[in-house]
Design an enzyme around this catalytic site. Structure first.
Site, PDB file in Angstrom:
ATOM      1  N   SER A  94       1.630   4.952  -1.863  1.00 20.76           N
ATOM      2  CA  SER A  94       0.664   4.167  -2.626  1.00 20.76           C
ATOM      3  C   SER A  94       0.014   5.002  -3.738  1.00 20.76           C
ATOM      4  CB  SER A  94      -0.381   3.572  -1.670  1.00 20.76           C
ATOM      5  OG  SER A  94      -1.188   2.622  -2.320  1.00 20.76           O
ATOM      6  N   ASP A 150       6.271  -6.006  -1.603  1.00 14.62           N
ATOM      7  CA  ASP A 150       5.180  -5.152  -2.109  1.00 14.62           C
ATOM      8  C   ASP A 150       4.933  -5.464  -3.580  1.00 14.62           C
ATOM      9  OD1 ASP A 150       3.600  -2.941  -3.014  1.00 14.62           O
ATOM     10  OD2 ASP A 150       4.409  -1.694  -1.424  1.00 14.62           O
ATOM     11  N   HIS A 198       3.279  -3.915   1.284  1.00 15.18           N
ATOM     12  CA  HIS A 198       2.561  -2.671   1.048  1.00 15.18           C
ATOM     13  C   HIS A 198       1.858  -2.264   2.348  1.00 15.18           C
ATOM     14  CE1 HIS A 198       1.101   0.363  -1.679  1.00 15.18           C
ATOM     15  NE2 HIS A 198      -0.101   0.258  -1.135  1.00 15.18           N
TER      16      HIS A 198
END
Length: 321
Positions: free
Chosen positions: A155, A251, A281
């Site tokens: 991330s 995601d 995600h």
């Protein structure tokens, strides 16, 4: 641009639905910073984990993980935690980095970089580069082969990892051996179809906009944003270390990760790209799922290839200017 829904794997749907609200806003930020999220597979092996303060002003703390029976010239993974640039800590990677230490007989270092909005760009990048410098300068004491130091992040940590690879290349003092970008937060512009999809799990459009605005501060929404602030904007990707780019099919960062991987490959960087169907995600939270087992298998097979067998200490990681 039309908006769409990215389907999540069926096994993960009830798990995602059971999660508490995670939308990042100014009002929710303090609550988000209190949430402890698992980082990956649990290690049953014993590792030695020690915190060190490597800079006094402002203080910068790193956590060093080493197998108790580790070798003297080991590869090193520099881990940069996720959290949208606004939450998270070095502890978020403890389980995963400890697991890699015992799996690959390597050293792993995680850093408590400064968070936005209190410390916007370039604070997190400066802290990451300071940690890389410290790792190389202390390689003998830590038992690290400076020719095999790489960077990993999920991330926002993946976005920082990509930015650090660019920054280290341009500074010319260190040569990173590899970069592992997991669902990396690369592009602030949010112009892709996946970034604008409806009902994104874990990290939605609102969270993404808040994270970028917090991190970029007065630079937010400017046309001439430095590539070190958002690696997806970088023009020249040549000369970067070999990369693994892995992202979920569900995601919001899917499209920017795919685009970055293609551009890395076009620039001559050895690049492996994996899009894991149905993974949202933050899939790392679902350690016992089949989707996460597949994800881990991809990452660890790739890491096993780049960390490689024990070798002589290389001088390639530190260059003389």
């Amino acid at each position: 641009m039309p908006e769409s829904v990215l389907p999540i794997a069926e096994e993960l749907q009830p798990l995602v639905a059971a999660l508490p609200p995670l939308t990042a806003t100014e009002a929710s930020l303090s609550s988000l910073r209190e949430i402890s999220l698992p980082s990956g597979p649990r290690s049953t092996e014993m590792v030695l984990s020690v915190d060190e303060v490597i800079r006094s002003e402002p203080p910068l703390v790193v956590r060093v993980h080493r197998p108790r029976s580790g070798r003297s010239s080991a590869p090193c993974v520099l881990g940069l935690h996720g959290g949208g640039y606004v939450f998270g800590s070095r502890a978020a990677q403890d389980e995963r980095l400890a697991h890699w230490c015992t799996t690959f007989d390597c050293v792993a270092v995680s850093v408590e970089y400064r968070l936005a909005p209190e410390a916007p760009y370039p604070a997190a990048l400066e802290d990451s580069y300071c940690t890389l410098s410290w790792v190389v300068d202390n390689a003998d004491r830590l038992g690290i082969d400076v020719g095999r130091v790489g960077v990993y992040g999920p991330s926002a940590g993946g976005g920082l990892a990509a930015a650090l690879a660019l920054y280290a290349r341009d500074k010319g003092a260190f040569r990173l051996g590899f970069q592992v970008l997991e669902a990396a937060m690369l592009d602030d512009r949010q112009t892709t179809a996946s970034s604008r999809a409806d009902e994104l799990a874990i990290w939605n459009r609102e969270s993404n906009a808040f994270g970028w605005a917090s991190y970029l501060g007065p630079l937010a929404r400017t046309a001439d944003l430095p590539a070190y602030a958002a690696a997806g904007r970088a023009g020249d990707l040549s000369g970067l270390p070999p990369a693994l780019v892995i992202v979920g099919g569900a995601d919001g960062f899917r499209d920017e990760n795919v685009a970055y991987a293609v551009r890395l490959a076009d620039a001559g960087v050895p690049t492996d790209l994996h899009v894991v169907a149905g993974a949202p995600h933050g899939v790392q939270m679902f350690a016992d799922s089949a989707v996460m087992h597949r994800w881990n298998s991809i990452v660890e097979n790739w890491l096993g290839g780049v960390l490689g067998p024990v070798g002589a200490r290389s001088a390639a990681g530190k260059e003389t200017k």
